[in-house]
Design an enzyme around this catalytic site. Structure first.
Site, PDB file in Angstrom:
ATOM      1  N   SER A  80      13.904  81.029  13.043  1.00  0.00           N
ATOM      2  CA  SER A  80      13.176  82.113  13.716  1.00  0.00           C
ATOM      3  C   SER A  80      11.723  81.717  13.931  1.00  0.00           C
ATOM      4  O   SER A  80      11.125  82.021  14.957  1.00  0.00           O
ATOM      5  CB  SER A  80      13.262  83.392  12.894  1.00  0.00           C
ATOM      6  N   ARG A  98      10.746  81.606  17.758  1.00  0.00           N
ATOM      7  CA  ARG A  98       9.863  82.686  18.194  1.00  0.00           C
ATOM      8  C   ARG A  98       8.739  82.127  19.047  1.00  0.00           C
ATOM      9  O   ARG A  98       8.462  82.601  20.153  1.00  0.00           O
ATOM     10  CB  ARG A  98       9.278  83.420  16.995  1.00  0.00           C
ATOM     11  N   ASN A 103       8.474  82.740  23.153  1.00  0.00           N
ATOM     12  CA  ASN A 103       7.328  83.429  23.738  1.00  0.00           C
ATOM     13  C   ASN A 103       6.636  82.578  24.790  1.00  0.00           C
ATOM     14  O   ASN A 103       6.299  83.051  25.871  1.00  0.00           O
ATOM     15  CB  ASN A 103       6.337  83.803  22.640  1.00  0.00           C
TER      16      ASN A 103
END
Lengths: 156, 305
Positions: free
Chosen positions: B232, B236, B240
């Site tokens: 994660s 992440r 993004n």
């Protein structure tokens, strides 16, 4: 977008740069910042202390001023007392002196009076004798009437 | 704006989907199945190179930015003074203080590495993300020009400039963090303590038999949680920035669709870039903070979950 050896390359690079940062970047910067923090804290403390010192000094000045004033007042007081004492002493001395002068003057007057009395007396004797001689028309024997004359003179 | 011309040029040569595809392909160097070492001419070739290939563009920019970070911070650290700070020292100290405060707040243990690592992550990821703010075609066009000078086919020169849009880069950092999580978990809790943490929670019982029965369930619950940390963390950041870049690419395509769309795209791009400033900073911060939190968790020896 494939997973490939770039992954390992990045892991190695990451490890290397962590090490470099840990070794060459972080410690000097943090140390300098900590030192500055300490210096600022010390400076503030010193300022505080200086302020307190100033306050103390002011207090001391006030204290010293009051004590000096007190002392001065005491000195003036004692000086005044002393002056009064001196004046009193002088007065006393003057009185004594005046008494003495008066006494000697009185004694002198006494003396002069008695001297004048003596003189008067002797002169009265001579005058009395001369008067008696004239009245009697003859000389009075000094020796024969001496006692009488003296008695007369003493009565005067 | 040069973007307009670039996009327009592209439209003569490429369809929109080709343009997007081109922007999302890395410059990969590796060995083709026929045995030659070369740059991949297209995405399929890059795929055929397998694991032992390198994304030269993102790896290169990643290294360049890390070097920039290191040189700036090192030059400040060399002549740092505890007197009144000036210029670059202010900026560097601001970053260091910010990181230090975060580490102090979240990681109450003694460790010489966590804070420098957090600083490295924060500044490095920030710089990598900030590459997104360069006009989307600027650096790729320069790379293309250089590539053409060196005899390459202009359509085969790929160049992604934002390292954090490459999952290799983000996962690479995340896996490093994961290794540290494991390392500190084992050294701080002991191997047995670490295994206990994975097997004795969340179901636990005083009865040994029941506890043994619970172990597989606990493992099923705890292991994904452990593995989810690096995945994660890496994805992440990647997600993004990848999404952000795609928006920039789409806006760049709009520049080629007439004046009305171009001016609208220009407006949108300004807004997106402003919004992106936030993402750049925020994602760097999140990566750093999560790393600190994970480190702190692996130090936590008490079993209060």
């Amino acid at each position: 977008m494939n997973i490939n050896a770039t992954l390992i390359g990045q892991m190695v690079a990451f490890a290397i740069f962590i090490f470099l940062t840990m070794r060459f970047v972080w410690p000097p910067i943090v140390a300098a910042m900590a030192e500055r923090t300490k210096r600022i804290a010390d400076g503030l403390q010193a300022a505080d202390r200086a302020e307190k010192d100033l306050e103390l000094a002011k207090q001391k000045v006030v204290e010293q001023l009051t004590s000096a004033k007190k002392e001065a007042a005491a000195i003036i007081d004692s000086a005044n007392k002393r002056a009064i004492e001196i004046v009193e002493e002088a007065k006393a001395k003057a009185l004594v002196e005046a008494g003495r002068v008066k006494a000697s003057a009185e004694a002198e007057i006494e003396q002069a009076t008695s001297r004048a009395k003596e003189e008067l007396r002797s002169k009265v004797v001579v005058l009395a004798l001369a008067g008696a001689e004239k009245i009697l028309g003859s000389s009075i024997d000094q020796n024969a009437h001496n006692e009488l004359v003296n008695k007369l003179a003493a009565e005067l | 704006m040069s973007d307009v011309e670039h996009a327009a040029e592209h439209h003569e040569a490429l369809t929109s989907s080709q343009y997007i595809q081109h922007h999302l392909t890395n410059l990969t160097y590796g060995q083709l199945p026929d045995g030659t070492w070369t740059f991949a001419a297209n995405a399929a070739e890059a795929k055929s190179m397998g694991f032992w290939a390198v994304n030269v563009d993102t790896m290169g920019w990643s290294l360049v930015l890390a070097t920039v970070f290191f040189l700036i911070f090192r030059s400040v650290a060399k002549k740092i003074t505890s007197d009144v700070p000036t210029g670059a020292q202010n900026a560097v100290e601001m970053a260091v203080e910010f990181v230090e405060e975060n580490v102090k707040g979240m990681f109450p243990y003694k460790n010489k590495m966590v804070a420098p690592m957090a600083l490295t992550i924060f500044v490095w990821v920030f710089l990598m993300n900030a590459m997104d703010l360069f006009a989307i075609d600027l650096l790729p066009e320069i790379a293309k020009w250089i590539g053409v000078q060196m005899g390459a086919n202009p359509h085969e020169v790929f160049f992604k400039v934002v390292p954090s849009t490459d999952p290799n880069i983000t996962l690479g950092m995340a896996f490093c963090v994961f290794i540290l999580i494991l390392w500190y978990s084992i050294t701080q809790k002991g191997p047995i303590g670490f295994i206990k943490e994975l097997t004795m929670h969340p179901f636990s019982s005083k009865n040994v038999v029941i506890q043994t029965f619970f172990i597989p369930f606990n493992l099923i619950l705890e292991l994904p949680g452990l593995i989810a940390k690096p995945v994660s963390l890496g994805l992440r950041l990647f997600g993004n920035l990848y999404a952000g870049e795609i928006v920039f690419i789409l806006l760049a395509i709009m520049y080629g669709a007439g004046y009305v769309f171009a001016s609208f795209a220009g407006l949108l791009q300004i807004f997106w870039a402003l919004f992106h400033l936030l993402i750049i900073y925020l994602q760097a911060l999140i990566f750093m903070i999560l790393t600190i939190v994970y480190m702190s968790l692996s130090y936590q020896t008490d079993e209060g979950h």
